[in-house]
Design an enzyme around this catalytic site. Structure first.
Site, PDB file in Angstrom:
ATOM      1  N   SER A 148       0.848  -1.175   0.000  1.00  0.00           N
ATOM      2  CA  SER A 148       0.000   0.000   0.000  1.00  0.00           C
ATOM      3  C   SER A 148       0.894   1.239   0.000  1.00  0.00           C
ATOM      4  CB  SER A 148      -0.929  -0.034   1.218  1.00  0.00           C
ATOM      5  OG  SER A 148      -1.733   1.112   1.281  1.00  0.00           O
ATOM      6  N   TYR A 162      -3.957   7.883  -7.144  1.00  0.00           N
ATOM      7  CA  TYR A 162      -3.048   6.854  -6.630  1.00  0.00           C
ATOM      8  C   TYR A 162      -3.409   6.473  -5.201  1.00  0.00           C
ATOM      9  CZ  TYR A 162       1.378   4.882  -4.912  1.00  0.00           C
ATOM     10  OH  TYR A 162       2.338   4.074  -4.346  1.00  0.00           O
ATOM     11  N   LYS A 166      -4.544   2.770  -3.374  1.00  0.00           N
ATOM     12  CA  LYS A 166      -3.846   2.168  -2.242  1.00  0.00           C
ATOM     13  C   LYS A 166      -4.771   1.981  -1.043  1.00  0.00           C
ATOM     14  CE  LYS A 166       0.115   1.560  -4.193  1.00  0.00           C
ATOM     15  NZ  LYS A 166       0.671   0.195  -4.378  1.00  0.00           N
TER      16      LYS A 166
END
Length: 260
Positions: A148, A162, A166
């Site tokens: 992550s 992004y 994650k």
């Protein structure tokens, strides 16, 4: 080949590590091999994968390169088959492959989102599915670790898309304990913060900036991340499930932006 460490905790275990040509993935693969695992090292870049595998094989242990885009179903199926053909089983998955796309929220484009979702979410989800199906068939449990990012836990300029992917990966690990734990498979995530890698070191101000705003006084090294990763896939952590281990020197606790 250098002598392996005594009482290797990963002796006779087979591990897949994706996105491992350089950086965090490479160091995880290297330490797994050093500690007795047989490693399948994946990267989309053939030169990086083969070079990394050669370094590990010559210095630490058993490692074979597998080149391919792990966001493609055919590649996912092939890497599982490759692992079984070469080593006969699968015990550990480190799903580290991912991409980062930067972009202002107002200007972010669908093409960037599509590729981001394909690699970070589709690839991670279906690779985990394929590998854990094999682990269940083997009947001896296993361990899965997903990569992550602190951007899933704290706002970061130009990384909204992004960070969203994650955060989804963190939740995937929490969700899958329902499916995996009854089969003796644990799953967790590592959550790296600012880390010194080949890519980040291209920024000449990276070390000074993150040293200033990180409570520990420095960004992480790839060794910091890899040692945490090895613990989470080791026999010592089998009762740890669905956890997101943040490795950031305390940065998310204070949340100071690097842009201030």
């Amino acid at each position: 080949m250098k002598e392996q460490q005594e009482n290797s905790p990963f002796e006779k275990q087979v591990a897949i590590v994706t996105g491992a040509g350089v950086g965090i993935g490479f160091e995880i693969a290297r330490l797994l091999a050093l500690n007795g695992a047989k490693v399948i090292l994946n990267d989309i870049d053939r030169d990086l994968a083969e070079k990394a595998s050669k370094i590990i094989s010559e210095n630490q242990g058993v490692c074979k390169a597998f080149v391919g885009d792990i966001s493609q179903m055919s590649v996912i199926q092939d890497i599982v088959a490759f692992s079984l053909d070469n080593f006969g089983s699968l015990d550990i998955l480190v799903a580290n492959a991912g991409i980062t796309t930067f972009g202002d929220f107002w200007e972010y484009q669908p093409t960037s989102m599509q590729r981001l979702l394909q690699v970070n979410l589709f690839g991670t989800f279906f690779l985990t599915q394929a590998v854990t199906k094999q682990m269940v068939a083997q009947g001896k449990g296993g361990s899965v670790l997903l990569t992550s990012s602190v951007t899933a836990h704290a706002a970061h300029k130009n990384l909204a898309a992004y960070g969203m992917t994650k955060a989804a990966i963190d939740q995937l690990a929490k969700n899958l304990i329902v499916d995996l734990a009854p089969h003796g498979i644990n799953i967790n995530t590592i959550v790296p913060g600012a880390t010194l890698t080949e890519r980040t070191l291209e920024d000449t101000e990276y070390i000074s900036t993150w040293s200033r705003i990180t409570p520990s006084g420095r960004p992480a090294t790839i060794q910091d991340i890899a040692h945490a990763a090895l613990f989470l896939v080791s026999p010592s952590s089998r009762q740890i499930m669905g956890q997101n281990l943040v490795i950031d020197g305390g940065w998310t606790s204070v949340g100071v932006s690097p842009y201030l």
